[in-house]
Design an enzyme around this catalytic site. Sequence first.
Site, PDB file in Angstrom:
ATOM      1  CD  GLU A  46     -12.417  22.920  34.023  1.00 53.15           C
ATOM      2  OE1 GLU A  46     -12.533  23.860  34.820  1.00 53.15           O
ATOM      3  OE2 GLU A  46     -11.455  22.784  33.249  1.00 53.15           O
ATOM      4  CB  CYS A 246      -8.207  24.918  32.008  1.00 56.52           C
ATOM      5  SG  CYS A 246      -7.926  26.469  32.884  1.00 56.52           S
ATOM      6  CG  ASN A 377     -12.106  28.913  30.361  1.00 55.30           C
ATOM      7  OD1 ASN A 377     -12.937  29.419  31.117  1.00 55.30           O
ATOM      8  ND2 ASN A 377     -10.980  28.373  30.805  1.00 55.30           N
ATOM      9  CD  GLU A 378      -9.511  31.405  33.812  1.00 55.88           C
ATOM     10  OE1 GLU A 378      -8.415  30.826  33.811  1.00 55.88           O
ATOM     11  OE2 GLU A 378     -10.130  31.682  34.854  1.00 55.88           O
TER      12      GLU A 378
HETATM   13  O1  AHR Z   1     -12.212  26.146  37.817  1.00 58.21           O
HETATM   14  C1  AHR Z   1     -10.908  25.727  37.636  1.00 58.21           C
HETATM   15  C2  AHR Z   1     -10.205  26.507  36.563  1.00 58.21           C
HETATM   16  O2  AHR Z   1     -10.091  27.826  36.950  1.00 58.21           O
HETATM   17  C3  AHR Z   1     -10.921  26.592  35.261  1.00 58.21           C
HETATM   18  O3  AHR Z   1     -10.661  25.526  34.456  1.00 58.21           O
HETATM   19  C4  AHR Z   1     -10.377  27.840  34.659  1.00 58.21           C
HETATM   20  O4  AHR Z   1     -11.275  28.467  33.811  1.00 58.21           O
HETATM   21  C5  AHR Z   1      -9.969  28.671  35.842  1.00 58.21           C
HETATM   22  O5  AHR Z   1      -8.675  29.093  35.735  1.00 58.21           O
END
Ligand code: AHR
Length: 661
Positions: A46, A246, A377-378
């Site tokens: 990321e 994120c 994602n999440e």
């Molecule tokens: O890894 C950091 C963050 O943690 C990522 O962006 C998210 O998916 C999680 O909350």
Amino acid sequence: MHNRLVQIVTGLLCFFSIPLMAQPIVVNPAIKTASISPNMWGVFFEDINMGADGGIYAEMIKNRSFEFQKPLMGWKLDNKPFREGAITVQNRQQANTNNPRFIRVQATDVAGSVLSMTNEGFRGMAVKKDLRYDFSCLYQHADNQTDVRMQLELIDTLGKTLGGAIIQPAVSAGKWSKFTASFTATATNAKAKFRITFTGRGSIDLDMISLFPEDTWKKRPGGMRADMIQLLADMKPGFIRFPGGCIVEGFDLNNRYQWKKTIGPIEERQLIMNRWNVEFAHRPAPDYFQTFGLGFFEYFQLAEDIGAKPLPILNCGMACQFNSAELVPMDQLDPYIQDALDLVEFANGDTNTVWGKKRAAMGHAAPFNLTMIGIGNENWGPQYVERLQAFTKAIRSKYPGIQIIASSGTDPVGERFDFLNQSLRAMQVDFVDEHYYRKPDWFLSNASRYDAYTRNGSKVFAGEYAAHSDSKQTAEKRNNWQAALSEAAFLTGLERNADVVQMASYAPLFAHVEGWQWNPDLIWVNNQQVIGSASYQVQKMYALNKGTHAVTISRNGAVMAGKDSLYASAVIDANTQVLLIKIANVSATTQTLPIDIAGVKMQGKMVQQTLLQHPDLMAANSFDQPDNIVPVQTTVLCKSKTFTYEAKPYSFVLLRIALKK
Ligand code: AHR
């Protein structure tokens, strides 16, 4: 007195524990309990912690196209004696909506005047003696009456030159052209800057001012930092999940990651603010943007380079629910779904297809063999499920072979998780993406999480995890041995249940020690060094020793998931006929462990031990001590029928035993 008491108690404990210690570990390489997916252990990249810009993307110039919110952020102008308008920021607006700004330099040849601009790089620039540096820029002149020259220089903090070149781009009146030049550095420096000094007379417009080192990954021009990528390649990861995290969701929908804006010529890739720029008040990062010099084509290429399956994650029509939580109305979701369908075509499509053609135009006619795609994602709640259903329907109908990975939210337990886990399984998504950022104790007590899990239906993707120790240690030292050892113990449970958990990746992957927002992280870097944390060493041990099948391993008839502070899993590699046993001893004492291996004549066999161990749980790898916690390999001859392993305090070991003679 107190010490004496401790000694007696410790002595008694040792005494009473002798019979327990003698309990053998029983391994049966012939009883296969699960196939191990070839892409079981992967990595999750990321753009956080200066992971891309200022990280693996080797561009040395910060704010190369003046598109940061503050157009001259990262640049310092020297204009003496001061002349109004000597360097101005121009904006093409509608004429170039993706890259509207550039600078206009008006040079004069007045003796004694100085007109220069200096870029500070990403927390400085690391320069290596004798290495070639490749400069490029886009430029145009106002007219033919110009003879502007530019002196390009890498300089140290005192302004002393570290190498450079003097250039005079050919006149290009009213037409943007590209200019390139290379020069060699004359000295090594950790905190260099890049200065352009203008001489001559006339005006020149500049954009996309860029400087790359020659030694990028695979020596690709405009490529990635080879030292950082090498650590990934060394793990031989089974997959690479990208680009987040994120940043896929964005602070709001406008700020979401849109892959189509990250491909094609780099000067056409529209910069956006990186959401980690403003995420944490205690770690502000006002200069954190996404130039997308590293875009989806480059991610696919990276996956191919390191032999990992690509696993792109796409926005599902929802922005980060911790931030704006913006939702795309269901009747406006189609463009988002179309992005997913087009991505499959971009990765796999024939070169006659619209998107396959774009891939080929970027230099990769062969498909990238995309087999899976993450939607969201999440994200959580019924709003997520509703949107996911629409995506799933469209993807399955057009590309039935593509596996769908769906989010189970931010937590591995609780109402949100339960709701999603049920809903996703009812939809028969291929993988449920579970995230666990928890204390080391959680990892220890959850090593048996999957032992009684449902074996049918959707599989688990442990997409993001890291043990967060309470330690007040800062930055890279928070990746301490306590965290890594508890992860090692937990992962024995994933390996034992490899029929359920078929992919796993630690998170986040990279952090720049001067530009991080989040810790702990797997790999720490500065501009010159790259350090694998203790957690990295654990991940690597798993990834390089994944085997093909899990086999039974037990003690006292039970799986080893914490009793007597011991955790273990065993796999065989059917191709090489090797047995690989992993044992974590999370106690402070040495444990003597006889190991019975059914059907294997151990006497006379060599056992290779790869040991990761440190007596201090707070120990970590750091820039001063990068090898504080690294695996140490030894080979021992087994002299009796049973092999006895002395498990050191706070240790994780890999035992490698050839099954055949
Ligand atoms: O890894 C950091 C963050 O943690 C990522 O962006 C998210 O998916 C999680 O909350």
